[in-house]
Design a protein around this motif. Sequence first.
Motif, PDB file in Angstrom:
ATOM      1  N   HIS A 186       0.680  -0.592   0.214  1.00 56.36           N
ATOM      2  CA  HIS A 186      -0.194  -0.217   0.022  1.00 56.36           C
ATOM      3  C   HIS A 186       0.522   0.737   0.118  1.00 56.36           C
ATOM      4  O   HIS A 186       0.841   2.329  -0.266  1.00 56.36           O
ATOM      5  CB  HIS A 186      -1.183  -0.581   1.480  1.00 56.36           C
ATOM      6  N   PHE A 187       2.090   1.628   0.734  1.00 50.97           N
ATOM      7  CA  PHE A 187       2.793   2.344   0.926  1.00 50.97           C
ATOM      8  C   PHE A 187       3.574   2.563   0.053  1.00 50.97           C
ATOM      9  O   PHE A 187       3.279   3.591  -0.785  1.00 50.97           O
ATOM     10  CB  PHE A 187       3.903   2.009   2.294  1.00 50.97           C
ATOM     11  N   GLU A 188       3.737   1.438  -0.880  1.00 54.97           N
ATOM     12  CA  GLU A 188       4.558   1.591  -2.549  1.00 54.97           C
ATOM     13  C   GLU A 188       3.647   2.156  -3.338  1.00 54.97           C
ATOM     14  O   GLU A 188       4.592   2.616  -4.126  1.00 54.97           O
ATOM     15  CB  GLU A 188       5.287  -0.124  -2.872  1.00 54.97           C
ATOM     16  N   TYR A 189       2.802   1.836  -3.029  1.00 53.33           N
ATOM     17  CA  TYR A 189       1.561   2.354  -4.230  1.00 53.33           C
ATOM     18  C   TYR A 189       1.858   3.635  -4.783  1.00 53.33           C
ATOM     19  O   TYR A 189       1.958   3.971  -4.950  1.00 53.33           O
ATOM     20  CB  TYR A 189       0.479   1.631  -3.859  1.00 53.33           C
ATOM     21  N   PHE A 190       1.920   4.886  -3.264  1.00 51.66           N
ATOM     22  CA  PHE A 190       1.699   5.602  -2.601  1.00 51.66           C
ATOM     23  C   PHE A 190       2.709   6.242  -3.626  1.00 51.66           C
ATOM     24  O   PHE A 190       2.703   7.162  -4.169  1.00 51.66           O
ATOM     25  CB  PHE A 190       0.855   6.888  -1.773  1.00 51.66           C
ATOM     26  N   PHE A 191       4.314   5.596  -3.195  1.00 49.87           N
ATOM     27  CA  PHE A 191       5.325   6.582  -3.289  1.00 49.87           C
ATOM     28  C   PHE A 191       5.677   6.268  -4.402  1.00 49.87           C
ATOM     29  O   PHE A 191       6.220   7.418  -5.347  1.00 49.87           O
ATOM     30  CB  PHE A 191       6.760   5.380  -1.703  1.00 49.87           C
ATOM     31  N   TYR A 192       5.813   5.461  -5.718  1.00 49.52           N
ATOM     32  CA  TYR A 192       6.081   5.039  -6.870  1.00 49.52           C
ATOM     33  C   TYR A 192       4.095   6.004  -7.830  1.00 49.52           C
ATOM     34  O   TYR A 192       5.259   5.982  -8.680  1.00 49.52           O
ATOM     35  CB  TYR A 192       6.224   3.629  -6.779  1.00 49.52           C
ATOM     36  N   GLN A 199       1.419  15.344  -4.012  1.00 48.54           N
ATOM     37  CA  GLN A 199       0.205  14.546  -3.794  1.00 48.54           C
ATOM     38  C   GLN A 199       1.041  13.488  -3.275  1.00 48.54           C
ATOM     39  O   GLN A 199       0.116  13.160  -2.367  1.00 48.54           O
ATOM     40  CB  GLN A 199      -0.408  13.890  -5.229  1.00 48.54           C
ATOM     41  N   ARG A 200       1.803  12.708  -3.647  1.00 46.03           N
ATOM     42  CA  ARG A 200       2.425  11.828  -2.650  1.00 46.03           C
ATOM     43  C   ARG A 200       2.980  11.956  -0.837  1.00 46.03           C
ATOM     44  O   ARG A 200       2.752  11.335  -0.952  1.00 46.03           O
ATOM     45  CB  ARG A 200       4.357  11.372  -4.160  1.00 46.03           C
ATOM     46  N   TYR A 201       3.559  13.091  -1.050  1.00 46.42           N
ATOM     47  CA  TYR A 201       3.232  13.670  -0.042  1.00 46.42           C
ATOM     48  C   TYR A 201       2.115  13.304   1.057  1.00 46.42           C
ATOM     49  O   TYR A 201       1.866  12.234   2.088  1.00 46.42           O
ATOM     50  CB  TYR A 201       4.063  14.613   0.876  1.00 46.42           C
ATOM     51  N   GLU A 202       1.064  13.870   0.589  1.00 45.97           N
ATOM     52  CA  GLU A 202       0.269  13.595   1.228  1.00 45.97           C
ATOM     53  C   GLU A 202      -0.768  12.529   1.273  1.00 45.97           C
ATOM     54  O   GLU A 202      -1.578  11.971   2.344  1.00 45.97           O
ATOM     55  CB  GLU A 202      -1.041  14.948   0.280  1.00 45.97           C
ATOM     56  N   ALA A 203      -0.570  11.655  -0.012  1.00 37.81           N
ATOM     57  CA  ALA A 203      -0.939  10.514   0.254  1.00 37.81           C
ATOM     58  C   ALA A 203      -0.503   9.451   1.360  1.00 37.81           C
ATOM     59  O   ALA A 203      -1.403   9.352   1.947  1.00 37.81           O
ATOM     60  CB  ALA A 203      -1.251  10.364  -0.976  1.00 37.81           C
ATOM     61  N   LEU A 204       1.222   9.347   1.358  1.00 31.81           N
ATOM     62  CA  LEU A 204       1.721   8.785   2.271  1.00 31.81           C
ATOM     63  C   LEU A 204       1.426   9.015   3.508  1.00 31.81           C
ATOM     64  O   LEU A 204       1.164   8.278   4.581  1.00 31.81           O
ATOM     65  CB  LEU A 204       3.556   8.824   1.711  1.00 31.81           C
TER      66      LEU A 204
END
Length: 503
Positions: A186-192, A199-204
């Motif tokens: 799940h974390f990898e999905y938003f990171f990549y 957006q990356r920061y917000e999602a993670l």
Amino acid sequence: MNNLDGGHFNNTYSRLPDYFYTRLDPTPLENPRLVAYSASAGHLLGLEDTPGTRETLTLIGSGNRAWPGSEPLAMVYSGHQFGAYNPRLGDGRGLLLGELVNTRGEKWDLHLKGAGQTPYSRFGDGRAVLRSCIREYLASEALHHLGIPTTRALCVVTSDTPVYRENREAGSTLLRLAKSHIRFGHFEYFFYSAQGEKQRYEALKTLADYTIEQHFHDLEGMTAMAGSDRGYQLFYSEVVRRTATLIARWQAAGFAHGVMNTDNMSIIGDTFDYGPYGFMDDFNWHYICNHSDHSGRYAFSQQPDIGYWNCGRLGQALVPLFDDVELIQKALDQYPQIYTQTYTRLMLDKLGLVIGEDKEEDAELVRDLLQLLHDSRSDYTLFFRTLSHFSTNQPLEQLEKQLEPLVNHASLAPWLDKYRERLRRNPLDDQNRQKRMKQVNPKFILRNYLAQQAIEQAERGDYREIDNLMNVLVSPYDEHPDFEHYAQKPPEWGKKLEISCSS
Ligand code: AMP
Ligand code: MG
């Protein structure tokens, strides 16, 4: 209206932003039948084992009725599969039905595996076959009762809906319970995958804060540090600790997961997503349970290193949350020590030894024994169970005779000599030690061939063998004289079963 009242749903995941999932209902299966129901897992939800409950679960498990209060959704995630990053996985054949809070206030994710196609199915049919559902059902209940953290299995349902693998098989489902279905992936999905830094920061951050609030808020110091570098470090350290501990437990039990991709790693440290797993019969460091794992990436001996590598992938995905990324490395660096300490303690427990002065000597005793078991391909479970009956005043030759059918090796006698010497310095008397050893050395494990027999019968419509097996799996440390046959070494055919990912 149903027999499942008592609890209520609190679907916290479905309140996250909509880019975390896709809402959809299960696709119904035809003419469903209940194959297995775990009363022990049902108890977690406060369910009574009545014909009415079973009937309702058959309808829910086949997608023919909704569990009142559920809000089914497919989660999005990605992950590293066999070392390579796959940008889009997600629930391709399972749905999170919702989060059920029982009358004790405990919340359980209900996940229906085999529920039909989702936007993440790629080329798959969204279905699961009966054999894989039974394998997960038996293994997760077996691991739980061995004391190893795992998801649980509530029930298996099969149907007349055809599913095509190498052959035509019966579309089936498994209703799984877990405290969380969040994976490293799940974390990898938003990171990549996120578009741009912001957006990356917000999602993670949303995902990490949610995970911490749901599952890690009790960590000492978390309340004060939540939302800061240090809070995320505390969270990540705990994931590292749980992962290292989990894998030490697998190693001590002789369990191989088979597909330790990061999408199959639970953020709360459960054994997760059972596929071609295997409980080892004959001890072999290089045991590969997954027939499709040609390089042996997930061989038994590799599991501790892979756990570390997977934690590294998670750490990488958390980088945007840290000002000081050294904190991530520091947390990860604890893994080898936690793993080794836990594994050594578990192995000494298996030998009935209380940690003494000379740690190096004890570690050597364990190492030598494993080498011996490996060289003679001895039955791992039977060896430790037989050893649990040893009395220090018993002639060594007598024990050697008992172990002979298991260990055919010239070094057995010298090892036993050393072991007896060490026992003389052990603070436990024989009776106490034997009792403790029998509480950690199971008599019964889910041998592959036993699962296979239960599956073959179930495929012919006879589900009784699953319940028979469950009798011993729910208390594997007890004697069960009526089920002696389940404790035997496997027949030759039973050692050569080939299990792969196609399920
Ligand atoms: P697994 O090997 O079960 O961990 O699955 C890896 C990925 O493939 C996950 O995203 C699954 O949802 C997906 N997947 C596996 N089998 C199927 C299937 N029959 N239909 C759709 N997706 C599947
Ligand atoms: Mg998976």
